[in-house]
Design a protein around this motif. Sequence first.
Motif, PDB file in Angstrom:
ATOM      1  N   MET A  73       5.767   0.009   1.390  1.00 18.32           N
ATOM      2  CA  MET A  73       5.056   0.183   0.119  1.00 18.32           C
ATOM      3  C   MET A  73       3.601   0.532   0.411  1.00 18.32           C
ATOM      4  O   MET A  73       2.710  -0.303   0.255  1.00 18.32           O
ATOM      5  CB  MET A  73       5.164  -1.092  -0.732  1.00 18.32           C
ATOM      6  N   PRO A  74       3.335   1.751   0.835  1.00 16.09           N
ATOM      7  CA  PRO A  74       1.988   2.115   1.298  1.00 16.09           C
ATOM      8  C   PRO A  74       0.905   2.009   0.236  1.00 16.09           C
ATOM      9  O   PRO A  74      -0.269   1.851   0.575  1.00 16.09           O
ATOM     10  CB  PRO A  74       2.149   3.557   1.783  1.00 16.09           C
ATOM     11  N   LYS A  75       1.277   2.095  -1.047  1.00 14.62           N
ATOM     12  CA  LYS A  75       0.288   1.956  -2.119  1.00 14.62           C
ATOM     13  C   LYS A  75       0.471   0.668  -2.913  1.00 14.62           C
ATOM     14  O   LYS A  75      -0.150   0.480  -3.956  1.00 14.62           O
ATOM     15  CB  LYS A  75       0.337   3.163  -3.052  1.00 14.62           C
ATOM     16  N   GLY A  76       1.342  -0.193  -2.421  1.00 15.89           N
ATOM     17  CA  GLY A  76       1.540  -1.465  -3.103  1.00 15.89           C
ATOM     18  C   GLY A  76       2.734  -1.458  -4.025  1.00 15.89           C
ATOM     19  O   GLY A  76       3.627  -0.618  -3.904  1.00 15.89           O
ATOM     20  N   GLU A  77       2.744  -2.409  -4.945  1.00 13.02           N
ATOM     21  CA  GLU A  77       3.926  -2.635  -5.772  1.00 13.02           C
ATOM     22  C   GLU A  77       3.595  -2.667  -7.262  1.00 13.02           C
ATOM     23  O   GLU A  77       2.429  -2.647  -7.655  1.00 13.02           O
ATOM     24  CB  GLU A  77       4.605  -3.932  -5.347  1.00 13.02           C
ATOM     25  N   SER A  78       4.655  -2.756  -8.046  1.00 14.96           N
ATOM     26  CA  SER A  78       4.491  -2.735  -9.504  1.00 14.96           C
ATOM     27  C   SER A  78       4.203  -4.106 -10.094  1.00 14.96           C
ATOM     28  O   SER A  78       4.025  -4.231 -11.304  1.00 14.96           O
ATOM     29  CB  SER A  78       5.736  -2.131 -10.180  1.00 14.96           C
ATOM     30  N   ASP A  79       4.170  -5.134  -9.259  1.00 18.24           N
ATOM     31  CA  ASP A  79       3.711  -6.436  -9.712  1.00 18.24           C
ATOM     32  C   ASP A  79       2.285  -6.617  -9.223  1.00 18.24           C
ATOM     33  O   ASP A  79       2.025  -6.566  -8.017  1.00 18.24           O
ATOM     34  CB  ASP A  79       4.592  -7.559  -9.166  1.00 18.24           C
ATOM     35  N   GLY A  80       1.372  -6.813 -10.131  1.00 17.73           N
ATOM     36  CA  GLY A  80      -0.031  -6.971  -9.791  1.00 17.73           C
ATOM     37  C   GLY A  80      -0.928  -6.041 -10.583  1.00 17.73           C
ATOM     38  O   GLY A  80      -1.653  -6.492 -11.484  1.00 17.73           O
ATOM     39  N   PRO A  81      -0.877  -4.729 -10.315  1.00 21.15           N
ATOM     40  CA  PRO A  81      -1.751  -3.813 -11.061  1.00 21.15           C
ATOM     41  C   PRO A  81      -1.549  -3.829 -12.580  1.00 21.15           C
ATOM     42  O   PRO A  81      -2.552  -3.868 -13.323  1.00 21.15           O
ATOM     43  CB  PRO A  81      -1.419  -2.447 -10.443  1.00 21.15           C
ATOM     44  N   PRO A  82      -0.305  -3.830 -13.102  1.00 15.90           N
ATOM     45  CA  PRO A  82      -0.166  -3.898 -14.565  1.00 15.90           C
ATOM     46  C   PRO A  82      -0.751  -5.177 -15.164  1.00 15.90           C
ATOM     47  O   PRO A  82      -1.399  -5.142 -16.220  1.00 15.90           O
ATOM     48  CB  PRO A  82       1.350  -3.813 -14.780  1.00 15.90           C
ATOM     49  N   GLY A  83      -0.538  -6.294 -14.496  1.00 13.39           N
ATOM     50  CA  GLY A  83      -1.091  -7.544 -14.990  1.00 13.39           C
ATOM     51  C   GLY A  83      -2.603  -7.561 -14.928  1.00 13.39           C
ATOM     52  O   GLY A  83      -3.282  -8.000 -15.859  1.00 13.39           O
ATOM     53  N   ALA A  84      -3.145  -7.081 -13.812  1.00 18.34           N
ATOM     54  CA  ALA A  84      -4.600  -7.029 -13.655  1.00 18.34           C
ATOM     55  C   ALA A  84      -5.217  -6.156 -14.734  1.00 18.34           C
ATOM     56  O   ALA A  84      -6.253  -6.503 -15.325  1.00 18.34           O
ATOM     57  CB  ALA A  84      -4.950  -6.505 -12.267  1.00 18.34           C
ATOM     58  N   ALA A  85      -4.596  -5.009 -15.005  1.00 14.06           N
ATOM     59  CA  ALA A  85      -5.117  -4.084 -16.014  1.00 14.06           C
ATOM     60  C   ALA A  85      -5.066  -4.702 -17.412  1.00 14.06           C
ATOM     61  O   ALA A  85      -6.006  -4.561 -18.206  1.00 14.06           O
ATOM     62  CB  ALA A  85      -4.321  -2.784 -15.982  1.00 14.06           C
ATOM     63  N   SER A  86      -3.980  -5.391 -17.715  1.00 14.71           N
ATOM     64  CA  SER A  86      -3.837  -5.999 -19.044  1.00 14.71           C
ATOM     65  C   SER A  86      -4.846  -7.117 -19.252  1.00 14.71           C
ATOM     66  O   SER A  86      -5.423  -7.259 -20.341  1.00 14.71           O
ATOM     67  CB  SER A  86      -2.413  -6.532 -19.212  1.00 14.71           C
TER      68      SER A  86
END
Length: 339
Positions: A73-86
């Motif tokens: 996962m070179p750019k990371g995952e889908s858990d984390g950025p959506p929560g941080a943004a919200s």
Amino acid sequence: MIDYVGEAVDKLITIEAKNHGMPHGILQPMYDAARKAAGNKPVTMTAAEGLMKALGKGDVVFIMTGAGYEPTMPKGESDGPPGAASLARILYRGLGAVPVYVNEACHADPIIASSEAAHLMVKPFEQARDRHLGAAIENAPTDQSRIPAWVHEIYAKYKPKAVVAAERLGAGANGIVHSATALPLTGPDAKFQGCIDIGEVVTEANRRGIFSVGIGDHGNELGFGTIYDTVVKTMPKGDQMATVVKTDVVIPAMMSNWGCYGIEACLAYLLKKPQLIHSPEMEKRIVQACLDAGGLEAMYCTTEFMVDGLDGETSMACMQFLSNIVRKNLEPADAGLTH
């Protein structure tokens, strides 16, 4: 008085739904320990109250996220950025705070995409601060030896009043950052490439008495040092993977996004502005934007509309449920009654 909102939100975000290959029965003991550390109060509401107390108009809040590295996962995952943004969105819209995403450069694309899908633009800091145009972003150095000086620099530049870490991994007792399955991410035996330990951003907040929140789902995330002994006892290889980095409030959740959404819901309730909770439709856009920008679903390393093994529609439903919890508790007691 019973905190009906906080209790309901905590229950919702700690529902455990995992396949047989993942550790089971971990959220309840970690939640119980986190709640005890919070004075036996709902942890999402405790975090929301702390953020409201710490942040006013124009105050900077550091929001840290980013997990997943080369080669899977070179750019990371889908858990984390959506929560941080919200969470950044409601702190910006509800409190007038200036969110600054603090992360590694490899995770920047999904974070920016998630934020912009949440209608929170990512701008140069001066524009975000002086003209209230959105959030800013700060990428860490790629050389671990430069981190101490960088931490000093960003505290001097931004002067944060609160720090939130969501799905941001922290070092264990041996100084090594580990995955949830205890694979080393830093150090001489690292199984992945590119991980930089930026947990000192949180430890510096602790030294300065700045309010901090840690959100995670397995105990290797920043903040879970607050309940370190419980993580060690609860998680397989817990003595290896558990982080020692503490926060004022720690929130165990089914996924880190949901922990952020729980704080978001509690903030909307405290502000009496349920419209600030992002909609299920926006949730779909945010998660999809994260995936499109390279933040893969971690369970299967896929671009499918999923987060931590759950269909994306499950997170959409979570937002609908959270919205209803807040709206119903803000309604007049006799709303909808006929006599």
